[in-house]
Design an enzyme around this catalytic site. Structure first.
Site, PDB file in Angstrom:
ATOM      1  N   ARG A 168       0.844  -1.210   0.000  1.00  0.00           N
ATOM      2  CA  ARG A 168       0.000   0.000   0.000  1.00  0.00           C
ATOM      3  C   ARG A 168       0.877   1.257   0.000  1.00  0.00           C
ATOM      4  NH1 ARG A 168      -1.160   1.717   5.492  1.00  0.00           N
ATOM      5  NH2 ARG A 168      -0.259   0.269   6.994  1.00  0.00           N
ATOM      6  N   ASN A 188      11.250   0.549   2.297  1.00  0.00           N
ATOM      7  CA  ASN A 188      10.195   1.560   2.308  1.00  0.00           C
ATOM      8  C   ASN A 188       9.321   1.522   3.571  1.00  0.00           C
ATOM      9  OD1 ASN A 188       7.938   3.287   0.929  1.00  0.00           O
ATOM     10  ND2 ASN A 188       6.937   1.366   1.491  1.00  0.00           N
ATOM     11  N   TYR A 195      10.484  10.101  14.845  1.00  0.00           N
ATOM     12  CA  TYR A 195      10.448   9.862  13.392  1.00  0.00           C
ATOM     13  C   TYR A 195      11.616  10.572  12.697  1.00  0.00           C
ATOM     14  CZ  TYR A 195       8.398   9.697   8.658  1.00  0.00           C
ATOM     15  OH  TYR A 195       8.170   9.477   7.317  1.00  0.00           O
TER      16      TYR A 195
HETATM   17  P1  NDP Z   1       1.743   3.894   4.759  1.00  0.00           P
HETATM   18  O1  NDP Z   1       1.393   4.116   6.184  1.00  0.00           O
HETATM   19  O2  NDP Z   1       0.731   4.144   3.720  1.00  0.00           O
HETATM   20  O3  NDP Z   1       2.350   2.422   4.557  1.00  0.00           O
HETATM   21  C1  NDP Z   1       3.369   1.973   5.402  1.00  0.00           C
HETATM   22  C2  NDP Z   1       3.865   0.642   4.884  1.00  0.00           C
HETATM   23  O4  NDP Z   1       4.912   0.175   5.752  1.00  0.00           O
HETATM   24  C3  NDP Z   1       2.777  -0.414   4.875  1.00  0.00           C
HETATM   25  O5  NDP Z   1       2.886  -1.159   3.702  1.00  0.00           O
HETATM   26  C4  NDP Z   1       3.125  -1.258   6.098  1.00  0.00           C
HETATM   27  O6  NDP Z   1       2.758  -2.622   5.985  1.00  0.00           O
HETATM   28  C5  NDP Z   1       4.629  -1.153   6.136  1.00  0.00           C
HETATM   29  N1  NDP Z   1       5.132  -1.439   7.473  1.00  0.00           N
HETATM   30  C6  NDP Z   1       4.903  -0.724   8.593  1.00  0.00           C
HETATM   31  N2  NDP Z   1       5.491  -1.322   9.651  1.00  0.00           N
HETATM   32  C7  NDP Z   1       6.097  -2.440   9.185  1.00  0.00           C
HETATM   33  C8  NDP Z   1       6.845  -3.483   9.783  1.00  0.00           C
HETATM   34  N3  NDP Z   1       7.107  -3.486  11.107  1.00  0.00           N
HETATM   35  N4  NDP Z   1       7.305  -4.492   9.008  1.00  0.00           N
HETATM   36  C9  NDP Z   1       7.044  -4.504   7.672  1.00  0.00           C
HETATM   37  N5  NDP Z   1       6.334  -3.541   7.044  1.00  0.00           N
HETATM   38  C10 NDP Z   1       5.856  -2.523   7.791  1.00  0.00           C
HETATM   39  O7  NDP Z   1       3.042   4.815   4.526  1.00  0.00           O
HETATM   40  P2  NDP Z   1       3.554   5.606   3.241  1.00  0.00           P
HETATM   41  O8  NDP Z   1       3.337   4.812   2.014  1.00  0.00           O
HETATM   42  O9  NDP Z   1       3.063   6.987   3.341  1.00  0.00           O
HETATM   43  O10 NDP Z   1       5.125   5.669   3.586  1.00  0.00           O
HETATM   44  C11 NDP Z   1       6.094   4.814   3.008  1.00  0.00           C
HETATM   45  C12 NDP Z   1       7.454   5.292   3.451  1.00  0.00           C
HETATM   46  O11 NDP Z   1       7.667   6.633   3.031  1.00  0.00           O
HETATM   47  C13 NDP Z   1       7.658   5.285   4.957  1.00  0.00           C
HETATM   48  O12 NDP Z   1       8.975   4.891   5.269  1.00  0.00           O
HETATM   49  C14 NDP Z   1       7.440   6.729   5.348  1.00  0.00           C
HETATM   50  O13 NDP Z   1       8.093   7.064   6.542  1.00  0.00           O
HETATM   51  C15 NDP Z   1       8.033   7.423   4.144  1.00  0.00           C
HETATM   52  N6  NDP Z   1       7.560   8.794   3.984  1.00  0.00           N
HETATM   53  C16 NDP Z   1       6.218   9.043   3.758  1.00  0.00           C
HETATM   54  C17 NDP Z   1       5.778  10.343   3.644  1.00  0.00           C
HETATM   55  C18 NDP Z   1       4.355  10.705   3.389  1.00  0.00           C
HETATM   56  O14 NDP Z   1       4.047  11.893   3.366  1.00  0.00           O
HETATM   57  N7  NDP Z   1       3.453   9.755   3.171  1.00  0.00           N
HETATM   58  C19 NDP Z   1       6.727  11.477   3.778  1.00  0.00           C
HETATM   59  C20 NDP Z   1       8.088  11.100   4.002  1.00  0.00           C
HETATM   60  C21 NDP Z   1       8.472   9.787   4.100  1.00  0.00           C
HETATM   61  P3  NDP Z   1       1.270  -3.133   6.419  1.00  0.00           P
HETATM   62  O15 NDP Z   1       0.416  -2.815   5.240  1.00  0.00           O
HETATM   63  O16 NDP Z   1       1.441  -4.590   6.650  1.00  0.00           O
HETATM   64  O17 NDP Z   1       0.895  -2.369   7.641  1.00  0.00           O
END
Ligand code: NDP
Length: 247
Positions: free
Chosen positions: A15, A90, A155
């Site tokens: 996602r 990611n 964070y």
């Molecule tokens: P989402 O919250 O939409 O998705 C997070 C994803 O990380 C999910 O697929 C989730 O899996 C996975 N995840 C979380 N915890 C774990 C874990 N312990 N082990 C394996 N997988 C895990 O986040 P975004 O798509 O917005 O963010 C993606 C990346 O980009 C992150 O690192 C975030 O910090 C970074 N980012 C995002 C920004 C934004 O504005 N959106 C800005 C700057 C950076 P599951 O579906 O199983 O929960």
């Protein structure tokens, strides 16, 4: 096709930003090993979408903050696909609060997933990259890791850590033809930012030079460039995709 028959591992690939990257890589001919925390119905539905483009892609369940799960899943992926060419670290979480109110658990969880998870995954695959004398690593940092942000001490620290880790891996493995770069997104519309109030989201958008939040695909475009040979002389970089937020 830019990534024909390349095998890419993407954590958090079902996602948000990770899914957009997986879909873009699939359209360019890659085979995907997408990792989610659990094998849920939603994760399976996302995999099915991906398999319509790249039928050989697979879903793996792994909590990246658990080093033994990471070891097991990377071994399984290497056995299933034979090799890995690209790793996208990611997976990430937020647990926002002002410093005195951040619980110890929320400090640990954020550092463990965002920073230690990135280190564990890279450590688990680096030997195979060294052996094959090639590999591309893309780590997800954040502009917040470069400029700080009120309410995100845990964070921001985790994402700044990702920057130091990225540069170190670039130096340690450049001679083995392994490149390691980081992407620093600004505000991107995903479930992570959907937690913010409508009012706050609007004021953030208004404050940006480009006047709007980014889309997951904006990040995926850069990830594709960094994963492909078009960026073959770029390593150790942290590239912002933030609508001008940092300017
Ligand atoms: P989402 O919250 O939409 O998705 C997070 C994803 O990380 C999910 O697929 C989730 O899996 C996975 N995840 C979380 N915890 C774990 C874990 N312990 N082990 C394996 N997988 C895990 O986040 P975004 O798509 O917005 O963010 C993606 C990346 O980009 C992150 O690192 C975030 O910090 C970074 N980012 C995002 C920004 C934004 O504005 N959106 C800005 C700057 C950076 P599951 O579906 O199983 O929960």
């Amino acid at each position: 096709m830019m990534l024909k028959d390349h095998v890419a591992v993407i954590t958090g690939g079902t996602r948000g930003i990770g899914k957009a990257i997986a879909m873009k890589f699939a359209k360019e001919g890659a085979l995907l090993a997408v990792i989610a925390t659990r094998d849920t119905e939603a994760a399976r539905a996302s995999l099915e979408e991906l398999q319509q483009i790249s039928p050989g892609s697979r879903l793996y369940a792994c909590d990246v903050k658990d080093a033994s799960q990471v070891e097991a899943v990377t071994e399984e992926i290497l056995a299933d696909f034979g090799h890995v060419d690209i790793l996208v670290n990611n997976a990430g979480i937020t647990r926002d609060n002002l410093l005195p109110s951040i619980s110890v658990m929320d400090i640990d969880d954020v550092i463990d997933v965002n920073l230690k998870g990135t280190i564990y995954m890279t450590r688990a695959l680096i030997r195979s990259f060294v052996k094959q004398r090639h590999g591309v690593i893309i780590n997800m940092s954040s502009v917040v890791g470069l400029m700080g942000n009120k309410g995100q001490a845990n964070y921001a620290a985790s994402k700044a850590g990702v920057v130091g880790f990225t540069k170190t891996v670039a130096k340690e493995y450049g001679r083995r033809k392994i490149r390691c770069n980081a992407i620093a997104p600004g505000y991107i519309a995903t479930e992570m930012t959907a937690k913010l109030s409508e009012e706050l989201t609007k004021s953030i958008a208004d404050s940006l030079p480009l006047g709007t939040l980014g889309e997951p695909d904006d990040i995926a475009e850069l990830a594709l460039f960094l994963a492909s040979d078009r960026s073959k002389y770029i390593t150790g970089e942290v590239i912002k995709v933030d609508g001008g937020m940092y300017v």
